[in-house]
Write an enzyme that holds these catalytic residues in place. Structure first.
Site, mmCIF file in Angstrom:
data_model
loop_
_atom_site.group_PDB
_atom_site.id
_atom_site.type_symbol
_atom_site.label_atom_id
_atom_site.label_comp_id
_atom_site.label_asym_id
_atom_site.label_seq_id
_atom_site.Cartn_x
_atom_site.Cartn_y
_atom_site.Cartn_z
ATOM 1 N N SER A 193 -50.529 -30.040 32.814
ATOM 2 C CA SER A 193 -50.441 -31.085 33.685
ATOM 3 C C SER A 193 -48.869 -30.338 34.285
ATOM 4 O O SER A 193 -48.492 -31.117 35.311
ATOM 5 C CB SER A 193 -50.392 -32.391 33.242
ATOM 6 O OG SER A 193 -51.320 -32.995 33.083
ATOM 7 N N GLU B 129 0.682 -1.105 -0.058
ATOM 8 C CA GLU B 129 0.054 0.080 0.256
ATOM 9 C C GLU B 129 0.674 1.287 -0.040
ATOM 10 O O GLU B 129 0.380 2.328 -0.522
ATOM 11 C CB GLU B 129 -0.969 0.069 1.190
ATOM 12 C CG GLU B 129 -2.074 -0.968 1.156
ATOM 13 C CD GLU B 129 -3.231 -0.690 0.058
ATOM 14 O OE1 GLU B 129 -3.262 0.444 -0.272
ATOM 15 O OE2 GLU B 129 -3.672 -1.655 -0.458
#
Lengths: 237, 770
Positions: free
Chosen positions: B464, B188
């Protein structure tokens, strides 16, 4: 522009302040001074296990209800030493559950009883020596942290030990001690009670736990309850 | 900002006129210079302000529980290896450093990475773990020496992202792997260490390269300029922005050294998009693409990431692997060309595969149900900005291994059940009954579903599942009820306060006559249960339910006794946790602790308990729930589970099978499963044929410890006649052992003939002693 600049600076400074929080600035629980009851309690463990004395009716365990608007419930009368002739080994998990007559426990499947990570809470001998490697290591770490005044760290290490050995009453006992040192007497009592439910056949530890309950009750302003617990501490020894 | 600039250029243009204007021109130039200087001072302030303050906001990171290692721990080797994979450990022949693991038979050697926990830091260390069956049989340091306990670093399971969805893991320059800086500079900005922010040399070269190549191959931007662009400026492409960028780059270089600028660049650079989340910086990119910390990356991985800087989307190695590979190899060639690496090393690196993980291992989408719970808890305790900006580290009790098993159990069981489950949704809670920690959670039958979280939000009639509360309320009165008390299971009807007649019915519409109390619970008989509940009083039962941990605002109607009221799966888990934990209630927790970004302790969510019930009454209730598993409504579990695995649990089914529930526990694992339709439509699944099947499959995979509750002091086993329920002698036929609260054992019956002589012998002995 300058004004804007200043406000940006101010915000930045504020955020910076948020980012670096002093470790003692926002504790969950108040970190009080470390207590030295530790030593006494440990000696308590090593006291020779006296023969378990007969037990009177009141078990002294009070059951809590969520909102506390109804009277505490006295549990059913029970002698402290549950089983006759089984003080030696494995008494904590004694008759377990007897299956229905039609079902016989299979001998084939190997029960993973040996290395469960849960130290066997068997006899009432000097309990320290029975602890497993990991639990002992973590209890030692917790003790160092407590000694250095880091009660939150100690509690955290003890909870780590608890995850490894959830049924080891000594871990709960130590956790209760730290909680009491942190000023949380209610939790100290509750944790001691949980520990008692795993401390069958370990009279020295039971006595220490009752003593801790007594201190917790004193801290909560319950002198009568504390006296009652002290009685139990004597009986356990 | 641009205004003074444009006026300046205009004035310059005008100043290029005739001589008489020279004085004016000089004056105007001075004015321009002053304005320029002012602008520079302003830019300087901007540059310094942002650079010296907090440069980035970091979202809070949420971690799973760290996997503990100790001898005797129940841990399957394959589960352990799956955890290592999730943590991005490399499988190597010989462990080469942190993040490496080698497997040889039952031995695994690994080099942990170390981590900062609430309790303190865990060092990076070389460990050897030996497995035997499902257990850890040995744990030592690789150089010998026993190790009592160690833990891995925790798996990162998500984050709390702010509106702009920018995410990063901050790294320091000394944490970067070899070659990263060299490669970045080579690719870069070759002159980075020599220029002063802008590089005329680079620009000249770029122009030259681009001209000779006939296309734009190189940009002349320095790293500093790129950083300035990302950091301070918009994406606008204009000459004026370029000029501002250059000025700021120079100013930045004036104030900060190359190391600082480089470090900021490494953390700022954009490297990918994960859905709505932007991946910034090499630290996060390394985790996102390779599942590994940046420091562990090797040359080919470094080359790939650096190559991606040019076009993170274009070179995305998951979407465009061929392009990415080409780009990486180009970077490697460049490194060889510039003699950063040898030609051989570059050639070798070019042979390596891209090595990216299947999907982003940090994807926020992996465990949405659990993260939802964590976020709700955190939002109670923190401001949103703190969560999305301060980089908090949140440690949870989440267990990825159990989560995977729960997901598999749900999806595979529903697949096995076939057509009957079409359109059926599901939810599941998995907790540790002894610590109250939530370990896994499903908000839907579909793993990774991020919508309606049924585990936390679906309020459904529990059927239940309420029954244990009724029987517990009864067993708390040992002078009135024991496990062998006789109940009438016969039809009846009652008139409610509102004048409505309530007429409960059994499943299968059959009455069972006189049954033992424990049988009525184990077989989930409605008639006897409803009658028992009415005898105890509906408010009393609801109060018991509340003490168990569920506090719904149900009206005290008789129909509540059979579960007409609705609860959320998480509330059911809390209720059964109290049953499983000896009557001690623990608020369910998902978060253990929170650390600041610097690893300083911030908050803890401590273990808290409250004794709500007598351990004896709980013990008896657990006993009945174990009978439910052995011979009652839960018995089909043992078709697929070993008999040695002691379990307790309860089915729940509502009218027309609109809800299929199962809640049950072993020693160390509690799970609640709900199945049903979101529109509350009918299904063909009962609690036993639906939810229990998922639950059983989960338990089969999780292989928990059998339930073994210590017998409380106030409980004793007594021999009773299985037919009459009366006290009897061990040697009698039909004699069975049952637990009772001391003092509530049944009176001795007529016995079986052997008992009488024994009694009289005792009488004789007693008489003789006196």
């Amino acid at each position: 522009m300058n004004k804007q600049w200043m406000s940006v600076l101010a915000v930045a400074a504020l955020m910076q302040g948020c980012a670096t929080v002093d470790r003692r600035a926002i504790p969950v629980v108040d970190a009080g001074a470390p207590v030295s009851e530790e030593v006494a309690a440990r000696q308590g463990y090593r006291a020779p296990a006296a023969p378990a004395a007969a037990q009177q009716e009141d078990s002294g365990v009070v059951v809590m209800v969520p909102q506390g608007d109804s009277a505490p419930l006295q549990t059913f009368a029970a002698p402290d030493t549950a089983f006759s002739g089984s003080v030696d080994s494995g008494s904590a998990a004694q008759p377990t559950w007897q299956p229905a007559p039609s079902i016989s426990a299979p001998a084939s499947a190997p029960a993973p009883s040996a290395p469960s990570g849960i130290p066997s809470s068997s006899s009432g001998l000097a309990a320290d020596e029975q602890l497993d490697g990991p639990v002992l290591a973590l209890l030692t770490t917790a003790q160092q942290q407590q000694g250095g005044g880091d009660l939150n760290g100690a509690a955290s290490s003890l909870e780590r030990a608890q995850r490894i050995a959830p049924r080891e009453p000594q871990v709960l006992y130590r956790l209760a001690q730290v909680r009491l040192a942190q000023g949380d007497a209610v939790q100290a009592e509750q944790l001691s009670r949980r520990a008692l439910s795993y401390a069958s056949g370990r009279p020295a530890l039971q006595a220490s736990l009752w003593e801790l309950i007594a201190q917790s009750r004193e801290r909560q302003g319950d002198a009568a309850g504390a006296a009652q617990a002290r009685e139990r501490a004597k009986v356990s020894l | 900002m641009t205004k003074p600039r444009s006026s300046r250029t205009r004035s310059k243009r005008r100043s290029g006129g005739a001589r008489p204007w020279l004085g004016w021109a000089i004056k105007l130039s001075i004015v321009g210079l002053v304005i320029l200087a002012g602008f520079a001072i302003y830019l300087d302030a901007v540059v310094q302000e942002k650079f010296s303050g907090k440069r980035w906001t970091i979202p809070a990171k949420v971690y799973a529980r760290p996997l503990e290692l100790f001898v005797g721990q129940k841990l399957d080797k394959n589960d352990f290896l799956a955890e290592l994979d999730a943590l991005g450990y490399r499988r190597e022949k010989a462990v080469s450093g942190p993040g490496g693991a080698s497997v040889a038979g039952n031995d695994v050697e690994l080099h942990t990475r170390g981590f900062q926990f609430y309790e303190g830091s865990e060092a990076s260390q070389r460990l050897r773990v030996r497995f035997s069956g499902d257990f850890v049989a040995g744990l030592s340091r690789a150089n010998g020496g026993e190790m009592p306990v160690a833990r891995l670093e925790p798996v990162l399971i998500g984050g709390l992202y702010p509106a702009h969805n920018e995410d990063r893991i901050l790294i320091k320059l000394d944490q970067v792997p070899p070659y990263l800086v060299e490669t970045l500079v080579a690719v870069e900005d070759r002159e980075f260490f020599n220029h002063f922010g802008v590089s005329p040399k680079s620009i000249a070269r770029a122009v030259w390269v681009n001209l000779t190549a006939g296309q734009v191959r190189q940009g002349g931007s320095t790293l500093t300029q790129q950083l300035v662009k990302n950091f301070y400026l918009t994406n606008e492409r204009s000459l004026s922005r370029k000029a501002t960028e250059a000025m700021m780059a120079v100013l930045l270089e004036l104030h900060y050294d190359k190391q600082e600028i480089l470090e900021a660049y490494l953390n700022e650079v954009f490297l990918g998009q994960d859905g709505r989340r932007a991946i910034h910086g090499f630290g996060l990119a390394s985790q996102y693409f390779f599942g590994q910390p940046l420091a562990e990356l090797k040359l080919p991985q470094v080359a790939l990431l650096v190559g991606m800087v040019k076009g993170p989307t274009y070179y995305n190695p998951r979407r465009n692997p061929e392009r990415a590979l080409e780009r990486r190899n180009l970077v490697l060639d460049l490194l060889a060309e510039q003699q950063v690496v040898s030609v051989e090393d570059a050639a070798k690196a070019k042979q390596a595969p891209l090595g990216v993980t299947q999907r982003g291992s940090l994807a926020d989408s992996s465990y949405p149900a659990f993260l939802d719970l964590v976020k709700r808890q955190l939002r109670q305790d923190y401001r949103d900005e703190d969560l999305t900006e301060e980089g908090l580290r949140v440690f949870t009790s989440f267990d990825p291994i159990l989560q995977l098993k729960a997901e598999q159990a749900m999806s595979e069981t529903l697949k096995r059940l076939g057509k009957s489950t079409e359109g059926v949704e599901g939810a599941m809670m998995v907790t540790n009954p002894e610590t109250g920690e939530i370990q896994a959670m499903l908000g839907s039958r579909q793993p990774g579903y991020a919508g309606f979280n049924r585990a936390l939000d679906a309020v459904r009639p529990i059927g239940s599942l309420i029954k244990p509360a009724i029987y517990l309320a009864a067993l708390e009165k040992p002078s009135q009820y024991t496990l062998t008390s006789l109940l009438e299971d016969e039809p009846f009807s009652v008139k409610g306060a509102d004048g409505q007649v309530w007429k409960p019915q059994n499943y299968g519409r059959q009455a069972h006559g006189t049954v033992y109390l424990y049988q009525a619970l184990a077989n989930s008989y409605n008639l006897s249960t409803a009658r028992l509940g009415l005898d105890l009083g509906v408010p009393n039962v609801l109060r018991t339910l509340e003490r168990l941990g569920a506090s719904p605002k149900w009206p005290a109607y008789p129909s509540m006794l059979l579960g007409a009221g609705g609860l959320r799966p998480i509330e059911v888990a809390d209720m059964y946790q109290t049953l499983a934990n000896g009557g001690f209630n623990t608020p369910l927790r998902g978060i253990r602790s929170v650390l600041t970004a610097d690893g300083e302790p911030l908050k803890r969510y401590p273990f808290q308990i409250q004794q709500r019930f007598d351990p004896g009454a709980i013990y008896l209730t657990q006993y009945a729930l174990q009978r439910a598993m052995r011979e009652g409504t839960g018995r089909s579990a043992y078709n697929r589970l070993p008999q040695s695995l002691n379990l307790a649990g309860k089915t729940g089914t509502t009218n027309d099978s609109r809800d299929s529930w199962f809640a049950g526990f072993s020693q160390d694992l509690l799970a609640v499963v709900w199945l049903g339709r979101d529109d509350n439509g009918k299904t063909s699944l009962t609690g036993a044929t639906g939810a229990l099947q998922v639950w059983t499959d989960f338990m089969r995979r999780a292989d928990p410890l059998p339930l073994q509750t210590p017998v409380p002091d106030n409980v004793a086993y007594a021999w009773v006649d299985a037919r009459s329920g009366l006290g009897t002698d061990e040697r009698c036929p039909d004699a069975v052992q049952m637990p009772y609260i001391r003092g509530s054992e049944p009176a001795p019956g007529p016995g079986c003939g052997l008992q009488a002589p024994a009694e009289s012998v005792m009488d004789w002995v007693r008489g003789w002693l006196q």
